[in-house]
Design a protein around this motif. Sequence first.
Motif, PDB file in Angstrom:
ATOM      1  N   SER A 290      -3.987  15.903   5.506  1.00 31.07           N
ATOM      2  CA  SER A 290      -3.329  15.653   6.790  1.00 31.07           C
ATOM      3  C   SER A 290      -2.180  14.667   6.657  1.00 31.07           C
ATOM      4  O   SER A 290      -1.299  14.620   7.503  1.00 31.07           O
ATOM      5  CB  SER A 290      -4.339  15.118   7.809  1.00 31.07           C
ATOM      6  OG  SER A 290      -4.899  13.882   7.378  1.00 31.07           O
ATOM      7  N   ARG A 291      -2.170  13.872   5.568  1.00 32.57           N
ATOM      8  CA  ARG A 291      -1.087  12.918   5.339  1.00 32.57           C
ATOM      9  C   ARG A 291       0.189  13.591   4.822  1.00 32.57           C
ATOM     10  O   ARG A 291       1.232  12.948   4.725  1.00 32.57           O
ATOM     11  CB  ARG A 291      -1.492  11.892   4.280  1.00 32.57           C
ATOM     12  CG  ARG A 291      -2.176  10.641   4.818  1.00 32.57           C
ATOM     13  CD  ARG A 291      -3.665  10.797   4.892  1.00 32.57           C
ATOM     14  NE  ARG A 291      -4.330   9.505   4.760  1.00 32.57           N
ATOM     15  CZ  ARG A 291      -5.415   9.177   5.442  1.00 32.57           C
ATOM     16  NH1 ARG A 291      -5.927  10.018   6.316  1.00 32.57           N
ATOM     17  NH2 ARG A 291      -6.002   8.009   5.249  1.00 32.57           N
ATOM     18  N   TYR A 292       0.120  14.882   4.452  1.00 27.35           N
ATOM     19  CA  TYR A 292       1.221  15.501   3.706  1.00 27.35           C
ATOM     20  C   TYR A 292       1.698  16.812   4.323  1.00 27.35           C
ATOM     21  O   TYR A 292       2.272  17.648   3.632  1.00 27.35           O
ATOM     22  CB  TYR A 292       0.773  15.737   2.265  1.00 27.35           C
ATOM     23  CG  TYR A 292       0.173  14.504   1.641  1.00 27.35           C
ATOM     24  CD1 TYR A 292       0.971  13.472   1.166  1.00 27.35           C
ATOM     25  CD2 TYR A 292      -1.206  14.341   1.558  1.00 27.35           C
ATOM     26  CE1 TYR A 292       0.423  12.320   0.615  1.00 27.35           C
ATOM     27  CE2 TYR A 292      -1.771  13.189   1.009  1.00 27.35           C
ATOM     28  CZ  TYR A 292      -0.957  12.189   0.542  1.00 27.35           C
ATOM     29  OH  TYR A 292      -1.502  11.056   0.013  1.00 27.35           O
TER      30      TYR A 292
ATOM     31  N   SER B 201       4.911   9.441   2.978  1.00 21.11           N
ATOM     32  CA  SER B 201       5.095  10.394   4.063  1.00 21.11           C
ATOM     33  C   SER B 201       5.155   9.692   5.418  1.00 21.11           C
ATOM     34  O   SER B 201       4.571   8.627   5.628  1.00 21.11           O
ATOM     35  CB  SER B 201       3.943  11.409   4.072  1.00 21.11           C
ATOM     36  OG  SER B 201       2.711  10.776   4.401  1.00 21.11           O
ATOM     37  N   GLU B 202       5.855  10.328   6.339  1.00 23.07           N
ATOM     38  CA  GLU B 202       5.968   9.802   7.698  1.00 23.07           C
ATOM     39  C   GLU B 202       4.592   9.753   8.372  1.00 23.07           C
ATOM     40  O   GLU B 202       4.316   8.867   9.191  1.00 23.07           O
ATOM     41  CB  GLU B 202       6.927  10.675   8.512  1.00 23.07           C
ATOM     42  CG  GLU B 202       7.209  10.172   9.914  1.00 23.07           C
ATOM     43  CD  GLU B 202       7.942   8.836   9.929  1.00 23.07           C
ATOM     44  OE1 GLU B 202       7.783   8.091  10.929  1.00 23.07           O
ATOM     45  OE2 GLU B 202       8.664   8.535   8.953  1.00 23.07           O
ATOM     46  N   GLU B 203       3.726  10.694   8.014  1.00 23.51           N
ATOM     47  CA  GLU B 203       2.382  10.706   8.601  1.00 23.51           C
ATOM     48  C   GLU B 203       1.633   9.410   8.299  1.00 23.51           C
ATOM     49  O   GLU B 203       0.943   8.857   9.157  1.00 23.51           O
ATOM     50  CB  GLU B 203       1.569  11.893   8.068  1.00 23.51           C
ATOM     51  CG  GLU B 203       2.029  13.250   8.576  1.00 23.51           C
ATOM     52  CD  GLU B 203       3.044  13.900   7.651  1.00 23.51           C
ATOM     53  OE1 GLU B 203       3.138  15.133   7.671  1.00 23.51           O
ATOM     54  OE2 GLU B 203       3.732  13.172   6.897  1.00 23.51           O
TER      55      GLU B 203
ATOM     56  N   VAL C 245       4.415  12.626  -6.288  1.00 26.31           N
ATOM     57  CA  VAL C 245       3.021  12.524  -5.842  1.00 26.31           C
ATOM     58  C   VAL C 245       2.734  11.089  -5.428  1.00 26.31           C
ATOM     59  O   VAL C 245       3.178  10.142  -6.074  1.00 26.31           O
ATOM     60  CB  VAL C 245       2.053  13.013  -6.944  1.00 26.31           C
ATOM     61  CG1 VAL C 245       2.106  12.135  -8.174  1.00 26.31           C
ATOM     62  CG2 VAL C 245       0.629  13.108  -6.415  1.00 26.31           C
ATOM     63  N   GLU C 246       2.006  10.942  -4.327  1.00 24.92           N
ATOM     64  CA  GLU C 246       1.790   9.624  -3.738  1.00 24.92           C
ATOM     65  C   GLU C 246       0.400   9.068  -4.064  1.00 24.92           C
ATOM     66  O   GLU C 246      -0.567   9.817  -4.187  1.00 24.92           O
ATOM     67  CB  GLU C 246       1.952   9.694  -2.210  1.00 24.92           C
ATOM     68  CG  GLU C 246       3.329  10.140  -1.766  1.00 24.92           C
ATOM     69  CD  GLU C 246       3.463  10.213  -0.251  1.00 24.92           C
ATOM     70  OE1 GLU C 246       2.683   9.537   0.449  1.00 24.92           O
ATOM     71  OE2 GLU C 246       4.336  10.954   0.228  1.00 24.92           O
ATOM     72  N   GLY C 247       0.344   7.737  -4.167  1.00 19.58           N
ATOM     73  CA  GLY C 247      -0.946   7.064  -4.254  1.00 19.58           C
ATOM     74  C   GLY C 247      -1.529   6.932  -5.641  1.00 19.58           C
ATOM     75  O   GLY C 247      -2.568   6.292  -5.812  1.00 19.58           O
ATOM     76  N   ILE C 248      -0.920   7.549  -6.643  1.00 23.12           N
ATOM     77  CA  ILE C 248      -1.421   7.442  -8.014  1.00 23.12           C
ATOM     78  C   ILE C 248      -0.267   7.131  -8.955  1.00 23.12           C
ATOM     79  O   ILE C 248       0.902   7.293  -8.600  1.00 23.12           O
ATOM     80  CB  ILE C 248      -2.162   8.719  -8.474  1.00 23.12           C
ATOM     81  CG1 ILE C 248      -1.231   9.942  -8.413  1.00 23.12           C
ATOM     82  CG2 ILE C 248      -3.415   8.941  -7.645  1.00 23.12           C
ATOM     83  CD1 ILE C 248      -1.846  11.188  -9.021  1.00 23.12           C
ATOM     84  N   GLY C 249      -0.612   6.705 -10.168  1.00 21.53           N
ATOM     85  CA  GLY C 249       0.404   6.314 -11.127  1.00 21.53           C
ATOM     86  C   GLY C 249       0.977   4.953 -10.764  1.00 21.53           C
ATOM     87  O   GLY C 249       0.852   4.478  -9.631  1.00 21.53           O
ATOM     88  N   GLU C 250       1.595   4.320 -11.739  1.00 19.83           N
ATOM     89  CA  GLU C 250       2.226   3.024 -11.490  1.00 19.83           C
ATOM     90  C   GLU C 250       3.358   2.804 -12.484  1.00 19.83           C
ATOM     91  O   GLU C 250       3.461   3.506 -13.499  1.00 19.83           O
ATOM     92  CB  GLU C 250       1.217   1.873 -11.604  1.00 19.83           C
ATOM     93  CG  GLU C 250       0.396   1.606 -10.341  1.00 19.83           C
ATOM     94  CD  GLU C 250       1.251   1.359  -9.112  1.00 19.83           C
ATOM     95  OE1 GLU C 250       2.428   0.958  -9.265  1.00 19.83           O
ATOM     96  OE2 GLU C 250       0.752   1.580  -7.997  1.00 19.83           O
ATOM     97  N   ASP C 251       4.192   1.778 -12.187  1.00 28.02           N
ATOM     98  CA  ASP C 251       5.244   1.389 -13.113  1.00 28.02           C
ATOM     99  C   ASP C 251       4.919   0.048 -13.779  1.00 28.02           C
ATOM    100  O   ASP C 251       5.772  -0.572 -14.395  1.00 28.02           O
ATOM    101  CB  ASP C 251       6.596   1.325 -12.408  1.00 28.02           C
ATOM    102  CG  ASP C 251       6.565   0.501 -11.129  1.00 28.02           C
ATOM    103  OD1 ASP C 251       5.515  -0.114 -10.845  1.00 28.02           O
ATOM    104  OD2 ASP C 251       7.586   0.467 -10.415  1.00 28.02           O
TER     105      ASP C 251
ATOM    106  N   THR D 278       0.826  -1.205   0.000  1.00 28.42           N
ATOM    107  CA  THR D 278       0.000   0.000   0.000  1.00 28.42           C
ATOM    108  C   THR D 278       0.860   1.255   0.000  1.00 28.42           C
ATOM    109  O   THR D 278       1.985   1.260   0.510  1.00 28.42           O
ATOM    110  CB  THR D 278      -0.941   0.018   1.219  1.00 28.42           C
ATOM    111  OG1 THR D 278      -1.687   1.237   1.258  1.00 28.42           O
ATOM    112  CG2 THR D 278      -0.159  -0.120   2.519  1.00 28.42           C
ATOM    113  N   SER D 279       0.305   2.314  -0.585  1.00 28.66           N
ATOM    114  CA  SER D 279       0.941   3.625  -0.468  1.00 28.66           C
ATOM    115  C   SER D 279       0.457   4.323   0.792  1.00 28.66           C
ATOM    116  O   SER D 279       0.834   5.455   1.066  1.00 28.66           O
ATOM    117  CB  SER D 279       0.624   4.475  -1.699  1.00 28.66           C
ATOM    118  OG  SER D 279      -0.773   4.678  -1.814  1.00 28.66           O
ATOM    119  N   GLY D 280      -0.412   3.662   1.534  1.00 28.76           N
ATOM    120  CA  GLY D 280      -0.879   4.208   2.818  1.00 28.76           C
ATOM    121  C   GLY D 280      -2.374   4.212   2.972  1.00 28.76           C
ATOM    122  O   GLY D 280      -2.917   3.760   3.980  1.00 28.76           O
TER     123      GLY D 280
END
Length: 582
Positions: A433-435, A224-226, A354-360, A196-198
């Motif tokens: 709040s995550r960022y 993110s650390e959050e 940017v977190e949570g979107i896009g993929e490889d 998961t990305s979180g």
Amino acid sequence: MTTVYIPTPLRRTTGGQSKVEAAGRSMRALLDALERTYPGIRQQLCDETGEVRSFINIFVNGTEIRQLEGLSTPVQDGDEVSIIPAMAGGRGKSVARKVKSPASRRVRRAVPAPRLSRAGMPATPEEVYDTVLEVIGRTPLVRLHKVTRGIRADLVAKLEYLNPGGSVKDRIGPAMIEDAERRGLLRPGGTIVEATSGNTGVGVAIAAAVRGYRTIFVMPDKMSEEKIRLLRAFGARVIITPTAVAPEDPRSYYNVSRRIAEETPNSFYANQYANPANPHAHYDSTGPEIWRQTGGRLDVVVASMGTGGTISGAGKFLKERHPGLRVIGVDPVGSVFYDYFKTGTMPEPHTYKVEGIGEDFLPKTMDFSVLDDVVQVSDRDAFLTTRRLVREEGLFCGGSGGAAVAGALKYARTLPEMGAGLRMVVILPDSGSRYLSKIFSDDWMREHGMLERELGTVGDLVRSRTIPLVTATRTDAVNEVVAKMKQYDVSQLPVLEDGRLVGMISEVDLLTHLLDGSHRPSDPIQPIIDPAPPVVDPDSPLDVLADIFLSSNAAVVVDHGAVAGIVTKIDVIDHLAKQLGR
């Protein structure tokens, strides 16, 4: 015949079919016909008095029958009837029993209490939910205003960050767990493992806490650390892996999570990237919600893409109701989706912030057949738009939401008349709040080259010029407008009527008009006015002009309905040269 859409819980009576046809002149007759073909379905829909159960909503062509004539509502060939349990996007009058939602939660709505308050007055009906899972979904749509200035489409945002876990992924956590339980893949006391990305981790952790499962989550080190601390707050074990490795690398978070699941007794690997319960949850909840909230009046849906579950599931549902709908995906630069959609070939991925979107890689849950187009946005555009959404609209969303809105604005600027007359729904997946330590940290933004020297706003540019605002009217003659342009050394003029912008006239328009040979210099300019010039707000950052100038040579600056100036490419170049030369 009338087309009837069947929700997931009732498909066991229709042999798994999600769409059936039946004949009847009224809803009551239609239900009778369904009962004859699929015995038992009426009992699921109606109570012992024959009325539709309170937690069932039935829509005829987008309108709930309780707002029409109930079961006496007439239907005819070609009509569309949608049966939607209240928890999957609608609300009944009241609910007094526990009901399974299509894919994401069990809901026990409040029972009105027939008692008096201490003051002797009739008591207010209670609204008490049995668990936190019951309040997932039903997130609001909110119209955007300031960030959309210059865009003529009606852009509304679905605030998925208002889910109890703070993201759209709350919808799929319970759905994947319930599906695993039904299939015997998850047993009491088991452990759920997920890459998961979180956000998916939080959705799974909430459901696992309620149902009594342990959790292990594997995350890339760019998160993110959050997010890491949040997952640990739910009692989860969190394992961090390197981001900059290929999906097939044994150190990738996909492979590490899979290996942990194989090595952990009584465990279940949720695998959101290949789990059909992921898009099904959005087909059963997110899509119906958007349809109900808009009353079926929408033209474009925009969503950022990660696993593809949201856009594939919700997009499929909405396209079944509205075949002309356009579904637009948003992909960060560095991800593979944009190039794959455009060319059909896999590009070389590279890292992005940017977190949570896009993929490889291409997740199995991503259904490209649902998409009409994909828009690519940079990290910088995503993050700056995120900050604008918070500061100008009061919407505390994360970077994936900023990316989605940046993509929606970029797409709208390619539409005729900036999307005038169209309604666009854009999904904001998670909370800001995550960022706090990243996107909302000026130091972090500068360190990564995304908050460079402030170049000012469009209003700053307009105020820095000494040239007066020169305008024209519809009735001005061609030769009069030419004289104004020569006098003030400008190449286009805004056209006003009673102080209101009605268009723009440019030297190219005038030249083409005169070269035609059939017109006179004394003719009025009205036939050659551009009625839909690009419009920009004075508070907008100069960056917004870059996209406008891809298709236009100038933009009109409008401040609360009044024309404040006109800005051209050379104006911006001159302003930036002065700013950077200080």
